[in-house]
Design a protein around this motif. Structure first.
Motif, mmCIF file in Angstrom:
data_model
loop_
_atom_site.group_PDB
_atom_site.id
_atom_site.type_symbol
_atom_site.label_atom_id
_atom_site.label_comp_id
_atom_site.label_asym_id
_atom_site.label_seq_id
_atom_site.Cartn_x
_atom_site.Cartn_y
_atom_site.Cartn_z
ATOM 1 N N ALA A 131 0.935 -1.180 0.025
ATOM 2 C CA ALA A 131 0.002 0.072 0.002
ATOM 3 C C ALA A 131 0.613 1.285 -0.016
ATOM 4 O O ALA A 131 0.616 2.277 -0.607
ATOM 5 N N SER A 132 2.136 1.263 0.754
ATOM 6 C CA SER A 132 2.853 2.287 0.751
ATOM 7 C C SER A 132 3.448 2.691 -0.598
ATOM 8 O O SER A 132 3.713 3.676 -0.874
ATOM 9 N N ILE A 133 3.786 1.473 -1.289
ATOM 10 C CA ILE A 133 4.481 1.727 -2.429
ATOM 11 C C ILE A 133 3.461 2.364 -3.612
ATOM 12 O O ILE A 133 3.835 3.094 -4.228
ATOM 13 N N GLY A 134 2.349 2.048 -3.280
ATOM 14 C CA GLY A 134 1.221 2.750 -4.248
ATOM 15 C C GLY A 134 1.194 4.145 -3.891
ATOM 16 O O GLY A 134 0.872 5.014 -4.891
ATOM 17 N N PHE A 135 1.741 4.636 -2.711
ATOM 18 C CA PHE A 135 1.782 6.175 -2.412
ATOM 19 C C PHE A 135 2.863 6.801 -3.592
ATOM 20 O O PHE A 135 2.612 7.726 -3.964
ATOM 21 N N ILE A 136 3.864 6.032 -3.664
ATOM 22 C CA ILE A 136 5.007 6.536 -4.722
ATOM 23 C C ILE A 136 4.255 6.762 -5.995
ATOM 24 O O ILE A 136 4.532 7.742 -6.645
ATOM 25 N N LYS A 137 3.702 5.675 -6.486
ATOM 26 C CA LYS A 137 3.167 5.544 -7.606
ATOM 27 C C LYS A 137 2.069 6.942 -7.762
ATOM 28 O O LYS A 137 2.077 7.463 -9.136
ATOM 29 N N ASP A 138 1.283 6.914 -6.919
ATOM 30 C CA ASP A 138 0.214 8.135 -7.000
ATOM 31 C C ASP A 138 0.997 9.436 -7.177
ATOM 32 O O ASP A 138 0.611 10.392 -7.912
ATOM 33 N N ARG A 139 2.138 9.563 -6.264
ATOM 34 C CA ARG A 139 2.950 11.050 -6.354
ATOM 35 C C ARG A 139 3.464 11.102 -7.837
ATOM 36 O O ARG A 139 3.508 12.216 -8.324
ATOM 37 N N GLU A 140 4.141 10.079 -8.552
ATOM 38 C CA GLU A 140 4.686 10.075 -9.733
ATOM 39 C C GLU A 140 3.426 10.452 -10.760
ATOM 40 O O GLU A 140 3.895 11.161 -11.899
ATOM 41 N N ASP A 141 2.299 9.960 -10.589
ATOM 42 C CA ASP A 141 1.192 10.249 -11.579
ATOM 43 C C ASP A 141 0.369 11.455 -11.306
ATOM 44 O O ASP A 141 -0.567 11.791 -12.162
ATOM 45 N N GLY A 142 1.006 12.115 -10.324
ATOM 46 C CA GLY A 142 0.193 13.518 -10.145
ATOM 47 C C GLY A 142 -0.973 13.403 -9.361
ATOM 48 O O GLY A 142 -1.566 14.637 -8.904
ATOM 49 N N LEU A 143 -1.287 12.244 -8.915
ATOM 50 C CA LEU A 143 -2.754 12.066 -7.875
ATOM 51 C C LEU A 143 -2.558 13.026 -6.550
ATOM 52 O O LEU A 143 -3.362 13.825 -6.222
ATOM 53 N N ILE A 144 -1.377 13.020 -5.950
ATOM 54 C CA ILE A 144 -1.122 13.504 -4.630
ATOM 55 C C ILE A 144 -1.165 15.182 -4.957
ATOM 56 O O ILE A 144 -2.006 15.760 -4.033
ATOM 57 N N ASP A 145 -0.768 15.755 -5.876
ATOM 58 C CA ASP A 145 -1.080 17.080 -6.244
ATOM 59 C C ASP A 145 -2.522 17.361 -6.342
ATOM 60 O O ASP A 145 -3.010 18.551 -6.229
ATOM 61 N N MET A 146 -3.261 16.691 -6.998
ATOM 62 C CA MET A 146 -4.604 16.827 -7.357
ATOM 63 C C MET A 146 -5.549 16.787 -6.145
ATOM 64 O O MET A 146 -6.324 17.556 -5.911
ATOM 65 N N THR A 147 -5.134 15.884 -5.140
ATOM 66 C CA THR A 147 -5.790 16.076 -3.913
ATOM 67 C C THR A 147 -5.529 17.239 -3.051
ATOM 68 O O THR A 147 -6.247 17.864 -2.462
ATOM 69 N N ARG A 148 -4.180 17.537 -3.283
ATOM 70 C CA ARG A 148 -3.993 18.980 -2.559
ATOM 71 C C ARG A 148 -4.890 20.258 -3.115
ATOM 72 O O ARG A 148 -5.128 21.269 -2.397
ATOM 73 N N ALA A 149 -5.263 20.110 -4.321
ATOM 74 C CA ALA A 149 -6.213 21.179 -4.903
ATOM 75 C C ALA A 149 -7.520 21.013 -4.742
ATOM 76 O O ALA A 149 -7.967 21.936 -4.911
ATOM 77 N N SER A 150 -7.845 19.992 -3.997
ATOM 78 C CA SER A 150 -9.332 19.752 -3.662
ATOM 79 C C SER A 150 -9.443 20.529 -2.351
ATOM 80 O O SER A 150 -8.761 20.932 -1.684
ATOM 81 N N PRO A 151 -11.035 20.805 -2.119
ATOM 82 C CA PRO A 151 -11.273 21.621 -0.905
ATOM 83 C C PRO A 151 -11.052 20.756 0.121
ATOM 84 O O PRO A 151 -11.163 21.071 1.392
ATOM 85 N N ALA A 159 8.224 7.030 5.141
ATOM 86 C CA ALA A 159 9.238 6.853 4.274
ATOM 87 C C ALA A 159 9.254 7.013 2.864
ATOM 88 O O ALA A 159 10.328 7.560 2.332
ATOM 89 N N ALA A 160 7.983 6.864 2.462
ATOM 90 C CA ALA A 160 7.970 6.997 0.901
ATOM 91 C C ALA A 160 8.048 8.564 0.673
ATOM 92 O O ALA A 160 8.340 8.906 -0.543
ATOM 93 N N SER A 161 7.498 9.282 1.771
ATOM 94 C CA SER A 161 7.515 10.753 1.184
ATOM 95 C C SER A 161 8.872 11.331 1.263
ATOM 96 O O SER A 161 9.201 12.567 0.775
ATOM 97 N N ARG A 162 10.011 10.750 1.924
ATOM 98 C CA ARG A 162 11.334 11.145 1.747
ATOM 99 C C ARG A 162 12.272 10.254 0.660
ATOM 100 O O ARG A 162 13.653 10.639 0.521
ATOM 101 N N VAL A 163 11.832 9.387 -0.166
ATOM 102 C CA VAL A 163 12.566 8.741 -1.142
ATOM 103 C C VAL A 163 11.871 8.894 -2.538
ATOM 104 O O VAL A 163 10.680 9.190 -2.614
ATOM 105 N N SER A 164 12.682 8.981 -3.504
ATOM 106 C CA SER A 164 12.257 9.490 -4.817
ATOM 107 C C SER A 164 11.862 8.243 -5.833
ATOM 108 O O SER A 164 11.393 8.567 -7.020
#
Length: 249
Positions: free
Chosen positions: A74-94, A156-161
């Motif tokens: 599940a944590s690995i999925g976070f890295i993929k979401d960050r690479e796909d831009g999903l994390i940035d999209m959720t930041r733009a939501s209310p 950990a995932a937030s600190r590795v690329s």
């Protein structure tokens, strides 16, 4: 609004998991094989009264391994979401920044405990001794453990690329933590430094409570209430740190 955001993220994670059967097989297959090998070849080495109790002991270890594997995936999925831009999209939501994290953790804690439930039920059919109340208690313990391991993985995932870098960090931390959980071999006869490492290990706290749910002696000097409180504190602290991390970015 907050609840809708949490539910939306959780639903997405659940659907994504269902659509990946190879991930399900991999998460379940390895712990089941580990349990079969250890229960068949090493159960007599454990300091328990009979072989059946030893196999129930190792069944809890296999269920824990299922949860740890599922949480790392599940944590690995976070890295993929960050690479796909999903994390940035959720930041733009209310929705607040912590809502996607809580939704993700809740979804994968549910999925991890569902997989562990299958292992416990299948193993329980073989060795017996897994009652309803014990099963419910074990699932609660595993859900808390999953949330804590996932949140640690997110930190950990937030600190590795890269995924490879994340794998290196998690192998360095999680594999020794599982080996030192006391769920394979009791550490009572080990050196002092090793016994200390076991007692401060959150996976050992989970092991103590899992053994209690099957009415087994965990072979640990750690009292059950302290182990349970320590596990809850670990899960809560990791989730809070992960949510705080995302809120500050």
């Amino acid at each position: 609004m907050h609840a809708h955001a949490v539910i939306a993220i959780a639903s997405r994670e659940v659907l994504g998991w269902i659509r990946q059967p190879a991930r399900i097989v991999g998460t379940l297959g390895t712990p089941l094989l580990v349990w079969l090998f250890f229960a068949g070849g090493f159960s007599e080495m454990l300091p328990l009264d009979d072989s059946t109790s030893s196999k129930r002991w190792l069944l809890g270890s296999a269920a824990m391994l299922v949860v740890v594997f599922a949480s790392i995936f599940a944590s690995i999925g976070f890295i993929k979401d960050r690479e796909d831009g999903l994390i940035d999209m959720t930041r733009a939501s209310p929705a607040p920044a912590w809502a996607p994290i809580v939704g993700r953790l809740a979804a994968h804690a549910l999925l991890a405990t569902t997989q562990a439930l299958l292992v416990l039920v299948l193993g329980g059919l073989v060795v017996g001794g897994v009652g309803f109340l014990g099963l419910v208690s074990a699932l609660v313990v595993l859900a808390v453990l999953s949330a804590g391991v996932q949140a640690f993985g997110l930190l950990a995932a937030s600190r590795v690329s890269s995924v490879s870098g994340f794998h290196g960090i998690m192998n360095l931390v999680i594999a020794p933590a599982w080996l030192l959980s006391g769920s394979l071999f009791p550490a009572e006869s080990a050196d002092l430094w090793l016994r200390v490492a076991v007692l401060v290990n959150p996976l050992h706290w989970a092991h103590v409570v899992l053994c209690a749910s099957s009415s087994l002696d965990a072979g640990s000097p750690l009292p059950l209430p302290i182990a349970a409180l320590g596990l809850v504190a670990f899960g809560g602290a990791m989730v809070w740190l992960a949510a705080r991390e995302r809120s500050q970015r």
